[in-house]
Design an enzyme around this catalytic site. Structure first.
Site, PDB file in Angstrom:
ATOM      1  N   ASP A  97       0.861  -1.182   0.000  1.00  0.00           N
ATOM      2  CA  ASP A  97       0.000   0.000   0.000  1.00  0.00           C
ATOM      3  C   ASP A  97       0.900   1.235   0.000  1.00  0.00           C
ATOM      4  OD1 ASP A  97      -3.239   0.055   1.448  1.00  0.00           O
ATOM      5  OD2 ASP A  97      -2.248   1.708   0.393  1.00  0.00           O
ATOM      6  N   ASP A 197      -2.730   4.860  -2.418  1.00  0.00           N
ATOM      7  CA  ASP A 197      -3.748   5.448  -1.539  1.00  0.00           C
ATOM      8  C   ASP A 197      -4.124   6.875  -1.968  1.00  0.00           C
ATOM      9  OD1 ASP A 197      -5.083   5.091   1.138  1.00  0.00           O
ATOM     10  OD2 ASP A 197      -3.984   6.943   1.543  1.00  0.00           O
ATOM     11  N   GLU A 250      -6.279   4.108  -5.724  1.00  0.00           N
ATOM     12  CA  GLU A 250      -7.537   4.367  -5.014  1.00  0.00           C
ATOM     13  C   GLU A 250      -7.857   5.809  -5.341  1.00  0.00           C
ATOM     14  OE1 GLU A 250      -7.680   5.640  -1.122  1.00  0.00           O
ATOM     15  OE2 GLU A 250      -9.551   4.686  -0.614  1.00  0.00           O
ATOM     16  N   HIS A 319     -11.162  -2.463   3.612  1.00  0.00           N
ATOM     17  CA  HIS A 319     -10.997  -2.072   5.023  1.00  0.00           C
ATOM     18  C   HIS A 319     -11.701  -0.754   5.354  1.00  0.00           C
ATOM     19  CE1 HIS A 319      -8.120   0.261   2.816  1.00  0.00           C
ATOM     20  NE2 HIS A 319      -7.931   1.022   3.874  1.00  0.00           N
ATOM     21  N   ASP A 320     -12.200  -0.070   4.307  1.00  0.00           N
ATOM     22  CA  ASP A 320     -12.921   1.190   4.532  1.00  0.00           C
ATOM     23  C   ASP A 320     -14.427   1.022   4.378  1.00  0.00           C
ATOM     24  OD1 ASP A 320     -10.491   3.185   2.692  1.00  0.00           O
ATOM     25  OD2 ASP A 320     -10.605   2.693   4.836  1.00  0.00           O
TER      26      ASP A 320
HETATM   27  O1  TEU Z   1      -9.062   6.116   2.027  1.00  0.00           O
HETATM   28  C1  TEU Z   1      -9.402   7.262   1.288  1.00  0.00           C
HETATM   29  C2  TEU Z   1     -10.736   7.736   1.692  1.00  0.00           C
HETATM   30  O2  TEU Z   1     -11.261   8.683   1.199  1.00  0.00           O
HETATM   31  C3  TEU Z   1     -11.393   7.030   2.779  1.00  0.00           C
HETATM   32  O3  TEU Z   1     -11.491   7.948   3.823  1.00  0.00           O
HETATM   33  C4  TEU Z   1     -12.720   6.552   2.298  1.00  0.00           C
HETATM   34  O4  TEU Z   1     -13.238   7.425   1.350  1.00  0.00           O
HETATM   35  C5  TEU Z   1     -13.686   6.596   3.417  1.00  0.00           C
HETATM   36  O5  TEU Z   1     -13.073   5.995   4.506  1.00  0.00           O
HETATM   37  C6  TEU Z   1     -14.919   5.839   3.000  1.00  0.00           C
HETATM   38  O6  TEU Z   1     -15.756   5.841   4.127  1.00  0.00           O
HETATM   39  C7  TEU Z   1      -7.673   5.837   2.081  1.00  0.00           C
HETATM   40  C8  TEU Z   1      -7.488   4.599   2.931  1.00  0.00           C
HETATM   41  O7  TEU Z   1      -8.119   3.486   2.304  1.00  0.00           O
HETATM   42  C9  TEU Z   1      -8.094   4.881   4.291  1.00  0.00           C
HETATM   43  O8  TEU Z   1      -8.057   3.714   5.114  1.00  0.00           O
HETATM   44  C10 TEU Z   1      -7.301   6.004   4.936  1.00  0.00           C
HETATM   45  O9  TEU Z   1      -7.935   6.370   6.152  1.00  0.00           O
HETATM   46  C11 TEU Z   1      -7.233   7.232   4.017  1.00  0.00           C
HETATM   47  O10 TEU Z   1      -6.982   6.936   2.657  1.00  0.00           O
HETATM   48  C12 TEU Z   1      -6.092   8.134   4.461  1.00  0.00           C
HETATM   49  O11 TEU Z   1      -4.879   7.510   4.144  1.00  0.00           O
END
Ligand code: TEU
Length: 540
Positions: A97, A197, A250, A319-320
Site C-alpha cells: 500500500d 492510496d 484508489e 478495510h474502509d
Molecule cells: O481512504 C481514502 C478515503 O477517502 C477514505 O477515507 C474513504 O473514502 C472513506 O473511509 C470511506 O468511508 C484511504 C485509505 O483506504 C483509508 O483507510 C485512509 O484512512 C485514508 O486513505 C487516508 O490515508
C-alpha cells in the site's frame, strides 16, 4: 494478451486484524505467512497488504513515519523479506500500500519541516493564517478542519485527513524524488506493485477557498488535477516501467472519464483504479446517511463502469467499507445464498477481482453496541461532529453502526474458539460474536460453504477465457435482478443474479456452468439470492 494482474485474483489483507502469533492482540507478518497455504488453496494470485510500515497508528498505518521500516507490532524487515520469498515460492505476488498523499506528523521529514528555515519546510504545505484563522475554508475527509496551527513556526499545515497526516507538497521536486526512491526500495525487494492510496488528490492546483459543500469544501482544487497526471507519468517512466509490476490507484470521486485519464492511453499512469460510485448507491450524498440498497441502481452503475472502461478493479468490500453480505445481500435469512451470489457477481465481471479478508467466508458487520468499542478515527471524528450538531446519541450511533469502517476491521474469524483463533491475547478490536458460526475452520470442512464456493468460482474464472477476456453486455438491472452477458470467440455466458428473498421467473438458456443453488439444469426460475452462470454456444 492479458497481463498477470488481469488474470489473477487479488486478496487484500488488513494485517492488524488477520492473524496474531505473539499474543499482543495485533495481527502480524508471521501470521500472514502462517496462512499463505490457505490463500493458495483459495486460488489467490496476488496479495495486497494494507500498510505495515512504521506508524504511530493514528489511522492504523495510513500515517507512515518511516517507509523503509516495519511497524514493530507487525514484525521485522526479516519477517517481511520472508513473507515476500514464501509468497513467491507459492507463486503469490505481493503488492504494498503506497500512501504518499501524506506522511505521519512523526515522520522525520515533517519533524524537520517544522523549522521554517529547514530544507524540509517545503516538503509539506505550510501557510500563514488569514484574519487569525486558517489559510482557506477547506474541510477534511474526516469532516474536521484541514489546517493545523503550529505555534512553534506560527503557520498552519494542510492535512486532508487527520491532523497527524500532513499532506506532502508535490510542487517540490525533492518530494517526488524521495517517493521514487521508496518505490525502488520495495520493488528491489521483489514486490509486484502498489495500491496507491488516495492517489488522485496528491497535487493541489490551488489553495484558494473552495465552493462551500457539506463534505470536502475545496476538493475542486485537488481531485484529479493535471498536476497529478504529470506526477503519475513521472512515476511510470522513472520507476514502474523498469520493473515487472502494476499500480492500482484508489481514486476518490473518480468518474469513468477521469479513470480513463488516470490510466492514461496505454496505461502511461496507473494500470487500473478503484472507483467508489457503486459504493455510493446506498447512501444520500455521504455514507453516514444510509439509503435502502437497490440492486437496479447498483447494477446500473456497475454497468456504466463495465462499458465505459476497458478494465476495472472490481471490489465489493475493503478495510474502509462495510461487509458486502450485510450491505448488498442478507446477513440473516439468506446469508449463505447471498454471499455466494455476490461471489458470482465479483468474479464474473470484466476486470481484476479484489477479495477482502473475511469476504470469502461471508463475514458480517460488527455486533458492537457502543462507541467505546469503536477504534476508527474517522468514526470518532464523525460522532463528535454530529453530536456537536445536537443529533441524538442513538441516531449518531446508528450511523456509525451502519457505515463505520470498523465493520470491516474486526479480527479474521479462523475458528469458533476464544477470539476466533485470531489471538491468544486481547484483540485490539473486539471479535465479532458471529465467529461462533462464521469461521474459516468450519467452512473449510463443509463442501457447501461460502469458502468452498469462492474456491470454485475463482477456479472457474481462472480457466474461462470468456470470464477473463470477454466483453460485457448488460441484460437487466432491477430491484430484484442483475443480469449480464460475457462473450468471447463464439462463446457466451449469461450471468443471472437474484437480489430477491423470493423465487423469480427469469428467462435464460444454456448449460449450467455454476449455480449457487447447486443446480445442474436451469428451469427458468431463480431461487432466492441465487447466482447462476449459463453457457451458450453461439452460432458462428
Ligand atoms: O481512504 C481514502 C478515503 O477517502 C477514505 O477515507 C474513504 O473514502 C472513506 O473511509 C470511506 O468511508 C484511504 C485509505 O483506504 C483509508 O483507510 C485512509 O484512512 C485514508 O486513505 C487516508 O490515508
Amino acid at each position: 494478451m492479458s497481463k498477470v494482474w488481469q488474470e489473477r485474483v487479488v486478496y487484500q489483507i488488513y494485517p492488524r486484524s488477520f492473524q496474531d502469533t505473539d499474543g499482543d492482540g495485533i495481527g502480524d507478518i508471521p501470521g500472514i505467512i502462517l496462512h499463505l497455504g490457505d490463500l493458495k488453496n483459495l486460488g489467490v494470485g496476488i496479495l495486497w497488504l494494507s500498510p505495515v510500515y512504521a506508524s504511530p497508528n493514528d489511522d492504523n498505518g495510513y500515517d507512515i513515519s518511516d517507509y523503509r521500516s516495519i511497524q514493530p507490532e507487525f514484525g521485522t524487515m526479516a519477517d517481511m523479506d520472508r513473507l515476500i520469498a514464501e509468497a513467491r515460492r507459492l507463486d503469490i505476488l505481493l503488492v504494498m500500500d503506497l500512501v504518499i498523499n501524506h506522511t505521519s506528523d512523526e515522520h522525520e521529514w515533517f519533524r524537520k519541516s517544522r523549522d521554517p528555515h529547514s530544507s524540509y519546510r517545503d516538503y509539506y504545505i505550510w501557510r500563514a493564517g488569514v484574519d487569525d484563522g486558517p489559510p482557506n475554508n477547506w474541510t477534511s475527509f474526516f469532516t474536521e478542519k484541514c489546517w493545523e496551527f503550529d505555534p512553534r513556526s506560527g503557520e498552519y499545515y494542510l492535512h486532508l485527513f487527520s491532523k497527524k497526516q500532513p499532506d506532502l507538497n508535490y510542487r517540490n521536486p525533492a518530494v517526488l524524488n524521495e517517493i521514487e526512491e521508496i518505490m525502488r526500495f520495495w520493488l528491489d525487494k521483489g514486490i509486484y506493485g502498489f495500491r496507491c492510496d488516495v492517489i488522485n488528490v496528491i497535487y493541489k492546483a490551488s489553495l484558494e477557498d473552495g465552493e462551500r459543500k457539506f463534505m470536502l469544501t475545496g476538493s475542486e482544487h485537488y481531485i484529479s488535477r493535471s498536476g497529478t497526471h504529470e506526477i503519475l507519468r513521472r512515476l511510470r517512466s522513472d520507476v514502474l516501467d523498469h520493473y515487472d509490476c502494476f499500480a492500482v490507484g484508489e481514486t476518490v470521486f473518480v468518474t469513468p472519464k477521469m479513470a480513463r485519464d488516470l490510466c492514461g492511453p496505454d496505461r502511461r499512469e496507473l494500470d487500473m483504479v478503484f472507483s467508489f460510485e457503486h459504493m455510493d448507491t446506498d447512501q444520500y450524498f455521504v455514507k453516514w446517511f444510509r439509503r435502502r440498497f437497490h440492486a437496479g441502481r447498483f447494477g446500473k452503475v456497475i454497468t456504466r463502469w463495465q462499458t465505459e472502461l476497458d478494465w476495472n478493479a472490481n471490489y465489493l468490500e475493503n478495510h474502509d467499507q462495510t461487509r458486502s453480505v450485510s450491505r448488498f445481500g442478507s446477513d440473516t435469512a439468506f446469508w449463505k445464498e447471498s454471499a455466494k451470489m455476490l461471489a458470482v457477481l465479483l468474479l464474473s465481471l470484466r476486470g481484476t477481482p479484489f477479495i477482502y479478508q473475511g469476504q470469502e467466508i461471508g463475514m458480517t458487520n460488527f455486533d458492537f453496541k457502543t462507541m467505546d468499542q469503536i477504534r476508527d478515527i474517522e468514526s470518532h471524528y464523525v460522532y463528535r461532529l454530529f453530536r456537536r450538531l445536537h443529533m441524538p446519541k442513538r441516531i449518531c450511533w446508528r450511523m456509525i453502526r451502519l457505515a463505520g469502517r470498523d465493520n470491516a476491521r474486526t479480527p479474521m474469524q479462523w475458528n469458533a474458539s476464544e477470539n476466533a483463533g485470531f489471538s491468544t491475547g486481547t484483540p485490539w478490536l473486539r471479535v465479532n460474536g458471529a465467529a461462533q458460526n462464521i469461521n474459516f475452520e468450519s467452512q473449510n470442512m463443509d463442501p457447501d460453504s461460502i469458502l468452498h464456493f469462492y474456491r470454485q468460482m475463482i477456479a472457474l474464472r481462472a480457466q474461462s477465457p470468456v470470464l477473463l477476456n470477454g466483453s460485457f453486455r448488460s441484460i437487466r438491472n432491477s430491484r430484484r435482478l442483475i443480469a449480464f452477458e460475457r462473450e468471447w470467440c463464439g462463446e457466451k455466458l449469461t450471468v443471472l443474479l437474484s437480489f430477491s428473498v423470493t423465487s423469480q421467473r427469469v428467462a435464460g438458456a444454456g448449460s449450467v456452468l455454476i449455480s449457487t443453488a447447486g443446480r445442474t439444469e436451469y428451469s427458468g426460475v431463480l431461487a432466492p439470492y441465487e447466482g447462476i452462470i449459463l453457457r451458450t454456444e453461439m452460432k458462428t
